[in-house]
Design a protein around this motif. Structure first.
Motif, PDB file in Angstrom:
ATOM      1  N   TRP A  76       7.982  26.114  55.289  1.00  0.00           N
ATOM      2  CA  TRP A  76       8.302  26.771  53.972  1.00  0.00           C
ATOM      3  C   TRP A  76       8.062  28.348  53.898  1.00  0.00           C
ATOM      4  N   LYS A 102      11.287  20.871  56.384  1.00  0.00           N
ATOM      5  CA  LYS A 102      11.001  20.917  54.639  1.00  0.00           C
ATOM      6  C   LYS A 102      11.565  19.583  54.058  1.00  0.00           C
ATOM      7  N   ARG A 103      12.740  19.343  54.483  1.00  0.00           N
ATOM      8  CA  ARG A 103      13.186  18.159  53.854  1.00  0.00           C
ATOM      9  C   ARG A 103      12.450  16.783  54.084  1.00  0.00           C
ATOM     10  N   ILE A 106       9.325  16.741  51.916  1.00  0.00           N
ATOM     11  CA  ILE A 106       9.692  16.665  50.499  1.00  0.00           C
ATOM     12  C   ILE A 106       9.429  15.092  50.323  1.00  0.00           C
ATOM     13  N   PRO A 116       3.931  27.717  46.115  1.00  0.00           N
ATOM     14  CA  PRO A 116       4.683  27.854  44.976  1.00  0.00           C
ATOM     15  C   PRO A 116       6.306  27.569  45.634  1.00  0.00           C
ATOM     16  N   ILE A 117       6.404  27.530  46.893  1.00  0.00           N
ATOM     17  CA  ILE A 117       7.698  27.832  47.478  1.00  0.00           C
ATOM     18  C   ILE A 117       8.513  26.456  47.334  1.00  0.00           C
ATOM     19  N   LEU A 120       9.875  26.090  43.956  1.00  0.00           N
ATOM     20  CA  LEU A 120      10.873  27.047  43.458  1.00  0.00           C
ATOM     21  C   LEU A 120      12.338  26.365  44.031  1.00  0.00           C
ATOM     22  N   ALA A 121      12.044  25.687  45.370  1.00  0.00           N
ATOM     23  CA  ALA A 121      13.225  24.776  45.906  1.00  0.00           C
ATOM     24  C   ALA A 121      13.506  23.628  45.135  1.00  0.00           C
ATOM     25  N   LYS A 122      12.673  23.011  44.292  1.00  0.00           N
ATOM     26  CA  LYS A 122      12.924  21.876  43.470  1.00  0.00           C
ATOM     27  C   LYS A 122      13.677  22.254  42.257  1.00  0.00           C
ATOM     28  N   PHE A 124      15.180  25.125  41.703  1.00  0.00           N
ATOM     29  CA  PHE A 124      16.507  25.676  41.786  1.00  0.00           C
ATOM     30  C   PHE A 124      17.683  24.452  42.212  1.00  0.00           C
ATOM     31  N   TYR A 125      17.088  23.433  42.758  1.00  0.00           N
ATOM     32  CA  TYR A 125      17.852  22.153  42.868  1.00  0.00           C
ATOM     33  C   TYR A 125      18.325  21.591  41.779  1.00  0.00           C
ATOM     34  N   VAL A 128      20.829  23.731  39.501  1.00  0.00           N
ATOM     35  CA  VAL A 128      22.284  23.648  40.082  1.00  0.00           C
ATOM     36  C   VAL A 128      22.868  22.296  39.780  1.00  0.00           C
ATOM     37  N   LEU A 143       9.478  28.826  37.497  1.00  0.00           N
ATOM     38  CA  LEU A 143       8.411  29.159  38.506  1.00  0.00           C
ATOM     39  C   LEU A 143       7.092  29.556  38.142  1.00  0.00           C
TER      40      LEU A 143
END
Lengths: 191, 288
Positions: A76, A102-103, A106, A116-117, A120-122, A124-125, A128, A143
């Motif tokens: 991350w 990373k994937r 998850i 927190p990283i 943020l990714a989730k 963002f996902y 979008v 976030l």
């Protein structure tokens, strides 16, 4: 293996399928070619902040020590600068392997829960998927609300400057027909 | 007039607004038309790829499919957008099964992608299509007194190094020299700024960006040229925090390379969005 301390590892800690499954992912193919030279760790601008250096992540992945790797903050903290990947003398796609880790973290729910990283990714996902575009200001606010709401106060001075200079869009930008994009993403899930 | 399919990316309406303004102004001045890709979607950046790789490629492929209908080369100024679009092309080329899956996905929305799109960064276009001689011919106010640290960051040059060396790039150095600036030897030019880590791990982000600025100042740069909205923001917006934490002045104007080029072309600072920058110290022109 937090903070660089070493613990014993036993046969039952090993998931022999782990390295094979990472190698089956795009970019993971050359995992076993690693000579543990440490060029990746030396090149990585983040290694000083990592619990496991990139070299150790590669070694542990290859050894099948899945939990150590997936619970680590290292994937991350990878900012995807590709310096390790470009410099690797064995052409290992280290950055792509970090993405694959990373994937998997998850999927398996093993990512570092206090970081927190991944949050943020989730966020963002999902943004979008819903709108087809992301809105910087809304992402930052979401976030903060999910991790540390008080940080919004600390961000206020920069936020005001951005507003004053016309560099903060408050609305949620979106594509004309988010459903069309959704149909593509749904089809990706089915096949 | 060469027309390009413009992929502005999500930061265009926020942090990257002056990048958009200055890029349009510079291209217009050079007779290059930018036509926005209709209804483009977010590239997914590094975050989307961290959750789902296949879908990240599909997101990029929708944009490529829309661009293909325009039969023009794509211009992607943001480093992350540029990388994600190029990476999707590479991945579809290297992994036929993935490409097939993505094509099926696009088909669900009535779109096709045949693979006939070229994605370029504006730096590549300015140096390799327009050419430095043509740039020089347009310079009416050479950037005398500008000591530029050329900062490429990571994702424009790595991993593919499509138009420059992935570790020791030179194109921005040459472009800035053509604009009349003194270009500082800056060994951290392709070192990472941390990207979105500034938003999640601010301590780490501030330290990384402080090192970038400290080195540029130590080499007597008085301005830094950037290629990416996130690099520009990380380097510019946290200079006060850097000073506070490291007890050292970290003031340095951080601008987009297109803003500097526009100044050299004699364009108005306002047309280049310079009034939007936080740090407007010398050598930048005083804003009314």
């Amino acid at each position: 293996m937090q903070n660089g301390t070493t613990h014993c590892r036993y046969a039952e800690d090993v998931n022999p399928a782990f390295p094979t499954e990472i190698m089956a992912k795009p970019g993971g193919e050359a995992l076993r070619d690693c000579i543990q030279c440490g060029t990746c760790s030396g090149a990585c601008p983040m290694s000083v902040h990592m619990d496991l250096t990139p070299r150790r992540v590669i070694a542990l992945t290859r050894a099948g020590l899945e939990r150590d790797v997936l619970e680590s903050a290292t994937p991350w903290l990878c900012a995807s600068c590709y310096e390790c990947q470009v410099r690797c003398p064995r052409d290992i796609k280290v950055t792509e392997i970090m993405y694959a880790l990373k994937r998997r973290a998850i999927e398996k729910g093993l990512f570092p829960k206090r970081s927190p990283i991944p949050v943020l990714a989730k966020a963002f996902y999902h943004m979008v998927a819903a709108h087809g575009r992301n809105s910087e200001s809304r992402l930052v606010i979401e976030l903060a609300l999910r991790t540390n709401p008080l940080s919004l106060l600390k961000m206020a001075p920069v936020g005001i400057k951005l507003l004053r200079t016309g560099r903060m869009a408050l609305g949620q930008d979106h594509i004309k027909d988010p459903k069309q994009l959704q149909s593509i993403l749904d089809a990706m899930e089915e096949s | 007039m060469t027309a390009y399919a413009y992929y502005p990316g999500c930061s265009r309406s926020g942090l990257g607004k002056p990048y958009d303004e200055s890029l349009r102004a510079v291209f217009r001045h050079l007779g290059l038309a930018l036509e926005e890709i209709p209804d483009w979607n977010c590239c997914g950046a590094t975050s989307y790829m961290s959750i789902s790789e296949d879908k990240a490629v599909a997101l990029a492929a929708r944009n490529l499919a829309l661009a293909e209908q325009m039969k023009a080369e794509v211009v992607a100024p943001c480093a992350a957008c540029y990388l994600v679009l190029t990476k999707a092309q590479h991945m579809m080329g290297e992994y036929p099964a993935l490409a097939e899956k993505v094509r099926k996905g696009l088909g669900a929305a009535g779109l096709t992608y045949e693979g006939h799109v070229t994605v370029r960064h504006p730096l590549d276009i300015l140096v390799n299509h327009v050419g430095l001689d043509a740039v020089r011919a347009k310079v009416t106010r050479p950037l005398a007194g500008y000591r530029v640290a050329p900062y490429y960051g990571c994702q424009v040059v790595r991993p593919y190094g499509a138009f420059d060396d992935p570790l020791r790039p030179q194109t921005l150095d040459r472009l800035m020299a053509a604009a009349g600036a003194e270009v500082v030897d800056y060994p951290l030019k392709a070192h990472c700024c941390g990207g979105s880590l500034m938003g999640t791990m601010e301590d780490i982000g501030v330290r990384m960006n402080f090192l970038l600025i400290k080195e540029a100042r130590a080499r007597h740069a008085n301005v830094m040229a950037t290629l990416c909205p996130l690099c520009q923001y990380n380097l510019e917006a946290y200079q006060g925090k850097m000073r506070h934490r490291f007890h050292e002045d970290a003031t340095l104007p951080i601008v987009y390379f297109t803003q500097l080029l526009g100044l050299a072309f004699g364009l108005e600072p306002k047309a280049l969005g310079l009034q939007r920058n936080f740090v407007t110290a010398e050598p930048l022109p005083a804003m009314a």
